[in-house]
Every structure is written in structure tokens, then in C-alpha cells.
Design a protein around this motif. Structure first.
Motif: not given
Length: 202
Positions: A64-75
Motif C-alpha cells: 500500500l501507498r500512504e494514501a491507500q492506507l489512509r483511505k482504508y483507515f477512514e473507511m
């Protein structure tokens, strides 16, 4: 992070865990379990440093990139319940992770490469996005091409991964059927997820 091409053995050694599954990276950790460049024992990390290492494990393990991990975290944070558990379960539902857990490849990097090269189909449609999140009822198959099936035949035959309860795998037919959503016991990465949630919630 999704396109990391550096020395994988060094990452395994630095994080003290098998996040890259190729043979060379695993041997590097087994031979020397201290971080690269350190001849002495591992220095004690601060609370922030420990949380950062745990976060890095997730990013490298699932690609994962940082943005992808952040997206999953917000979900995950938007759902009621255990945020860390939801975060990891979202990662487990990625198409590249499914292909790997089913034993069709030797690593998630290899699974990602195969998907990008359009070797797989989802519900009969050829796909090239490794981050697709599967759901119950989805069916993943190899494309019906002799060269593609020949490429994966040896990989599937030599696979020694434990079976996954929520996946029905037909190795002779090169088919993976998603029977249910994964649960907490299906998470394949040992990680202190509470530290990661606390870090990302700042």
C-alpha cells in the motif's frame, strides 16, 4: 509504496518480520535478524517509533501507498466497532491478497504483477487493478489462455499455504470463489494494530 523495488531482505530485517515472502528476503531475516548496518542488538524504540514500524509492516505486506492506507483507515473509522480490525479486514479483501492466499502465486508482489498484466478475471471480466475489494459471491479465475495457464500451473501445484475458510479454491480449474467476508481470525499479518490506529488518529 506499492511500487517498492528496493532490497526486500533489508526491509524484512529492519521491521523484524516477514513482510516480503520471496526466498531471498526470508533467508536474509533468518540469517541476521538485526536491522541492516547494526552489529549489536536492536535499539529500544520509542512509542512513536514502534507504532511507525507497525504501520510500515502493513504498507509493505499489502503493498500500500500512504494514501491507500489512509483511505482504508477512514473507511474503517466510519464503521461501528474495532477500527483496527476493520482496517486489516479491508486489506485482506484486496484482489492481490486473495490471489496470494489462494496459493496461485508465491507472493503478493507476484499476484499484483499478474493482475496488472491482465492474467485474471473477476466474475468473467478481465481486470488489471490489484486493489479491487472482493465480496461474497465473487469468482476469480485465470484467463482462458494456454500460455497463462501454463505459467500458473507449477505455482498452483507447488503451493503449500494453509486453506482459507472463506475462500473455495479449485486448483485444477484455476478458480477462487469468495464464500464469505474474512473475520478477525483470518487476518494473516501479525501486527500491533492498536498502535497503528492511535498513530493514524492523531
Amino acid at each position: 509504496m506499492g511500487r517498492y523495488t528496493g532490497p526486500k531482505g533489508r526491509v524484512n530485517r529492519r521491521l523484524g518480520a516477514i513482510v516480503f515472502e520471496n526466498a531471498g528476503a526470508i533467508r536474509a531475516l533468518e540469517r541476521r535478524n538485526t536491522p541492516p548496518g547494526m552489529a549489536e542488538r536492536r535499539r529500544k524504540l520509542s512509542a512513536y517509533g514502534t507504532a511507525h514500524f507497525e504501520k510500515q509492516k502493513i504498507k509493505y505486506y499489502y503493498g500500500l501507498r500512504e494514501a491507500q492506507l489512509r483511505k482504508y483507515f477512514e473507511m474503517a473509522r466510519a464503521k461501528k466497532g474495532n477500527t483496527g480490525e476493520f482496517l486489516l479486514l479491508t486489506c485482506e479483501r484486496r484482489l492481490d491478497n486473495i490471489v496470494r492466499r489462494a496459493g496461485f502465486t508465491k507472493s503478493r508482489l507476484q499476484a499484483r504483477q499478474g493482475i496488472v498484466h491482465r492474467h485474471f478475471q473477476l466474475n468473467g471480466h478481465t481486470v488489471d487493478i490489484p486493489s479491487i475489494l472482493v465480496k461474497p459471491g465473487d469468482v476469480i479465475t485465470l484467463r482462458n489462455r494456454p500460455n497463462v495457464k501454463e505459467l500458473y500451473a507449477d505455482l498452483v501445484e507447488s503451493a503449500s499455504l494453509p486453506s482459507v475458510d472463506w475462500l473455495a479454491v479449485d486448483r485444477s480449474g484455476f478458480e477462487i470463489r469468495v464464500m464469505a467476508l474474512p473475520t478477525a481470525t483470518d487476518i494473516s499479518l501479525p501486527v500491533e494494530i492498536g498502535l497503528v490506529v492511535a498513530l493514524m488518529s492523531r
